[in-house]
Design a protein around this motif. Structure first.
Motif, PDB file in Angstrom:
ATOM      1  N   PRO A  72      86.596   8.413   1.048  1.00  0.00           N
ATOM      2  CA  PRO A  72      87.620   8.388   1.220  1.00  0.00           C
ATOM      3  C   PRO A  72      88.092   6.808   2.649  1.00  0.00           C
ATOM      4  O   PRO A  72      89.215   6.261   2.520  1.00  0.00           O
ATOM      5  N   ASP A  73      87.193   6.142   2.317  1.00  0.00           N
ATOM      6  CA  ASP A  73      87.204   4.772   3.637  1.00  0.00           C
ATOM      7  C   ASP A  73      87.739   3.803   2.469  1.00  0.00           C
ATOM      8  O   ASP A  73      88.534   3.117   3.309  1.00  0.00           O
ATOM      9  N   ARG A  74      87.039   4.175   1.807  1.00  0.00           N
ATOM     10  CA  ARG A  74      87.749   2.705   0.855  1.00  0.00           C
ATOM     11  C   ARG A  74      88.652   2.784   0.035  1.00  0.00           C
ATOM     12  O   ARG A  74      89.362   2.073  -0.233  1.00  0.00           O
ATOM     13  N   PHE A  75      88.773   4.241  -0.710  1.00  0.00           N
ATOM     14  CA  PHE A  75      90.023   4.504  -1.322  1.00  0.00           C
ATOM     15  C   PHE A  75      90.740   6.034  -0.679  1.00  0.00           C
ATOM     16  O   PHE A  75      89.595   6.325  -1.761  1.00  0.00           O
ATOM     17  N   PHE A  76      92.012   6.147  -0.575  1.00  0.00           N
ATOM     18  CA  PHE A  76      92.439   7.941  -0.194  1.00  0.00           C
ATOM     19  C   PHE A  76      93.964   7.342  -0.635  1.00  0.00           C
ATOM     20  O   PHE A  76      95.507   6.594   0.521  1.00  0.00           O
ATOM     21  N   LEU A  77      94.608   7.887  -1.984  1.00  0.00           N
ATOM     22  CA  LEU A  77      95.748   8.051  -1.307  1.00  0.00           C
ATOM     23  C   LEU A  77      96.428   9.232  -1.600  1.00  0.00           C
ATOM     24  O   LEU A  77      95.716   9.760  -2.757  1.00  0.00           O
ATOM     25  N   ALA A  85      96.108  13.532  -4.872  1.00  0.00           N
ATOM     26  CA  ALA A  85      95.310  12.702  -3.802  1.00  0.00           C
ATOM     27  C   ALA A  85      94.191  12.679  -4.969  1.00  0.00           C
ATOM     28  O   ALA A  85      93.013  12.740  -5.505  1.00  0.00           O
ATOM     29  N   PHE A  86      93.469  10.697  -4.569  1.00  0.00           N
ATOM     30  CA  PHE A  86      93.254   9.818  -5.626  1.00  0.00           C
ATOM     31  C   PHE A  86      91.722   9.752  -4.311  1.00  0.00           C
ATOM     32  O   PHE A  86      92.494   8.940  -3.152  1.00  0.00           O
ATOM     33  N   VAL A  87      90.719   9.480  -4.316  1.00  0.00           N
ATOM     34  CA  VAL A  87      89.875   9.802  -3.642  1.00  0.00           C
ATOM     35  C   VAL A  87      89.275   8.443  -4.252  1.00  0.00           C
ATOM     36  O   VAL A  87      88.080   8.587  -6.021  1.00  0.00           O
ATOM     37  N   ALA A  88      88.510   7.331  -3.986  1.00  0.00           N
ATOM     38  CA  ALA A  88      87.172   6.226  -4.308  1.00  0.00           C
ATOM     39  C   ALA A  88      86.257   7.346  -4.248  1.00  0.00           C
ATOM     40  O   ALA A  88      85.789   7.719  -3.607  1.00  0.00           O
ATOM     41  N   VAL A  89      85.075   6.682  -5.703  1.00  0.00           N
ATOM     42  CA  VAL A  89      84.252   8.262  -4.889  1.00  0.00           C
ATOM     43  C   VAL A  89      82.517   6.516  -4.873  1.00  0.00           C
ATOM     44  O   VAL A  89      83.301   5.118  -6.078  1.00  0.00           O
ATOM     45  N   LYS A  90      81.325   7.334  -4.309  1.00  0.00           N
ATOM     46  CA  LYS A  90      80.461   6.124  -4.294  1.00  0.00           C
ATOM     47  C   LYS A  90      80.323   5.701  -5.270  1.00  0.00           C
ATOM     48  O   LYS A  90      79.572   7.093  -6.763  1.00  0.00           O
ATOM     49  N   PRO A  91      78.968   4.687  -5.945  1.00  0.00           N
ATOM     50  CA  PRO A  91      78.549   3.796  -6.637  1.00  0.00           C
ATOM     51  C   PRO A  91      77.724   4.802  -7.418  1.00  0.00           C
ATOM     52  O   PRO A  91      76.824   4.699  -8.372  1.00  0.00           O
ATOM     53  N   LYS A  92      76.673   4.724  -6.871  1.00  0.00           N
ATOM     54  CA  LYS A  92      75.006   5.615  -6.904  1.00  0.00           C
ATOM     55  C   LYS A  92      74.876   6.877  -6.494  1.00  0.00           C
ATOM     56  O   LYS A  92      75.894   7.143  -4.759  1.00  0.00           O
ATOM     57  N   THR A  93      74.399   7.528  -6.785  1.00  0.00           N
ATOM     58  CA  THR A  93      74.330   9.054  -5.761  1.00  0.00           C
ATOM     59  C   THR A  93      72.815   8.789  -5.172  1.00  0.00           C
ATOM     60  O   THR A  93      72.736   7.864  -4.998  1.00  0.00           O
TER      61      THR A  93
END
Length: 169
Positions: A72-77, A85-93
Motif C-alpha cells: 500500500p505504500d506504493r499505491f493505495f486508493l 480499494a485498489f492496492v499494489a502488489v509486490k512483483p515477487k514472493t
C-alpha cells in the motif's frame, strides 16, 4: 481462466504457519488488486497482508498457492461510497515467484454488459476457504440509477471483493 487472477486476501504469517484468509480480491492490472473498501478502509489495514493466488482444490487436494505481499505504500486508493480499494502488489514472493505469471482481469467501463435477469457468476474465497465458483441460482435483480448492481448469489463472509461476471465471463 477467469479464476486465475482471483486471490484470497490473507494476513502474512511466519514460514510454516497457515495464513488466515479474510476477503477476496482480484488482479485488475499488473501489480494491482481490487477488493472492497470495507476490507481495507486505510492503507494501514493493508500492511502486513498478502494476495494468495492458486489457493484452490485440485485432484490431489488443496493447493497451497503463492502469496504476494501487498504494497500500500506504493499505491493505495479507495472510496467508501463506491466500496472499492485498489492496492499494489509486490512483483515477487519471498521465494522469488513472479507475479507476472498471472494474467489480470481488466475493468471494462462499457455499459450494457449485463441485463436485468441475466446470470451473474462469482469467483470467491468464502469464509477464507479455497476458491469456489458460484454459477447457479445467480441473477442480476436490478441496475440502480447510481450504477450499483443488485444481484443474488450464494456467498459467505470473506467473499467481499470477489469479481462478478456476466454469462460470458
Amino acid at each position: 481462466k477467469a479464476g486465475r487472477p482471483v486471490v484470497r486476501i490473507v494476513t502474512l504469517v511466519d514460514e510454516g504457519i497457515v495464513p488466515e484468509g479474510f476477503a477476496t480480491g482480484f488482479l485488475v492490472a499488473e501489480q494491482l488488486i481490487l477488493t472492497n473498501y470495507h476490507v481495507f478502509r486505510t492503507a494501514d489495514e493493508a500492511r502486513g497482508t498478502g494476495a494468495q493466488f492458486l489457493y484452490e482444490h485440485t485432484d490431489g487436494g488443496v493447493r497451497k498457492g503463492l502469496i504476494f505481499e501487498l504494497d500500500p505504500d506504493r499505491f493505495f486508493l479507495n472510496n467508501k461510497g463506491f466500496d472499492y480499494a485498489f492496492v499494489a502488489v509486490k512483483p515477487k514472493t519471498r521465494h522469488g515467484a513472479e507475479l507476472s505469471q498471472f494474467m489480470y482481469l481488466p475493468l471494462i467501463g462499457v455499459k450494457g454488459k449485463i441485463l436485468k435477469g441475466d446470470p451473474i457468476n462469482i469467483i470467491q474465497h468464502p469464509e477464507g476457504m479455497p476458491k469456489q465458483y458460484a454459477t447457479v441460482n445467480n441473477r442480476l435483480l436490478d441496475i440502480r440509477d447510481d450504477g450499483f448492481l443488485i444481484y443474488e448469489t450464494d456467498t459467505l463472509v470473506a467473499s467481499s471483493g470477489s469479481p462478478a461476471f456476466n454469462q460470458h465471463w
